[in-house]
Structure formats: structure tokens, C-alpha cells
Write a protein that holds these residues in place. Structure first.
Motif: not given
Length: 196
Positions: A68, A78, A91, A93, A99, A191-192
Motif C-alpha cells: 500500500t 503510481t 494513479y 496521488l 494506492s 487512474g484516479y
């Protein structure tokens, strides 16, 4: 209670994750660690990672742990290759975001901000790490030619600069053609990207 560690008269439930240096690329890019050796009561382990813009926790995978990534400060990307769907999942972050990098999945982390501080937390006390740099430099050029129809000479030339395990890259002194924002290189990510 059956855990002998918790029954010890010398039980410690706190430790400093800054004390044990795992790897140092330079004064601003380094990894410290906290595992069972430093804190016997811990059932997990973590790397405390400090990065500057453009530095990459090089591509690798773990044979025995899920990982994590928790961002303390700064911004990182990531990326993880999903072997089930054959897709790269990327992603971006920021502080407080997380993630997951599943066991056995090929992944890497890139610092996007001038300074980034992250924890990589494992679900077992000690992670086994297979570095992409070791895979590339140790696979015989003849195997790559037979497996992928890659010229032996071209492959040997391409991996010649990789002389040892690369943990935080690029290696010092490596010429970089592109210092642009890494997120621009992933236009088709799945992704976010959180709200600013």
C-alpha cells in the motif's frame, strides 16, 4: 494471548522509522525502513521514502506481499500492470491518498512534485523484491533474441548502462532527454486524479 513477543517483559510498541537506512541515492532521495528487526511487535513492515521530482522507485514486483502506498506529502504517480486485464493502471496521488499494488504485479512510483514523502506499507514483515533492472541485465541476450526476436547486439547495447540493481532511478549521471511532467506521458491512464 499466545504471542510471545507481546508477553515479553521488554515489549516495545514504538520505534523510529528514520533510524535504519535502506538505500540512499543522494541527500534528498532515500529510503529508510521499519520491519520486525527494528520493532519485533510489528506484523507488517514499511519503507519511509523521500523523493524529488522525476525520481522513480524503479519497476519491480514482490513475490510475497501486497503493498500500500500512502502519500504523506507531495504528489506521486503510481503505475501497476494488471496481469488479469493486460492493462497499465496509473494513479496520480496527493497527500492522504493511497494506492494498492497487489502481490506479484509489476509496478513503479514516480515523484511529480519537487519533494514527495511516501510510506510503502506491506502486509508481511519483510518484502521480497524483484528489481526490473536485475531482470533486464541478467537475462542473456540470446534468450531475449529467441523469445522476442530482438537483436542480441541491440539488447546488449540497450542494457549495458545497467551495471547494478537500480532502486531509485535514474542512475546518477544519466542523461535525461525529457524533464517534462510525467503525467503528460500517461494520457490514456485508468487512474484516479483527485480534485485540486
Amino acid at each position: 494471548m499466545t504471542d510471545a513477543v507481546l508477553q515479553s517483559p521488554h515489549l516495545r510498541l514504538a520505534a523510529d522509522s528514520n533510524e535504519v537506512l535502506n538505500y540512499r541515492r543522494d541527500p534528498h532521495n532515500y529510503i529508510t525502513q521499519l520491519f520486525g528487526e527494528q520493532l519485533p511487535a510489528i506484523k507488517t513492515g514499511l519503507f519511509n521514502v523521500h523523493l524529488t521530482k522525476g525520481i522513480i522507485v524503479q519497476p519491480h514486483w514482490h513475490t510475497n506481499v501486497n503493498e500500500t502506498v500512502f502519500v504523506i506529502s507531495g504528489e506521486v504517480i503510481t503505475s501497476v500492470f494488471n496481469p488479469c486485464t493486460q492493462r497499465l493502471m496509473t494513479y496520480c496521488l496527493r497527500a492522504g491518498q493511497v494506492s494498492l499494488l497487489p502481490l506479484g504485479w509489476f509496478h513503479w512510483i514516480i515523484a511529480e512534485s519537487e519533494h514527495a514523502h511516501i510510506l510503502t506499507i506491506f502486509d508481511q514483515p519483510i518484502p521480497d523484491i524483484v528489481y526490473g533492472s536485475d531482470f533486464l541485465r541478467c537475462t542473456p541476450k540470446e534468450v531475449m533474441q529467441q523469445a522476442y526476436c530482438i537483436s542480441e547486439q541491440d539488447y546488449a547495447k540497450a542494457v549495458a548502462p545497467i551495471r547494478e540493481s537500480v532502486i531509485l532511478g535514474p542512475p546518477i549521471g544519466c542523461f535525461q532527454n525529457n524533464q517534462n511532467n510525467m503525467s503528460a506521458q500517461f494520457p490514456n491512464h485508468t487512474g484516479y486524479y483527485p480534485q485540486k
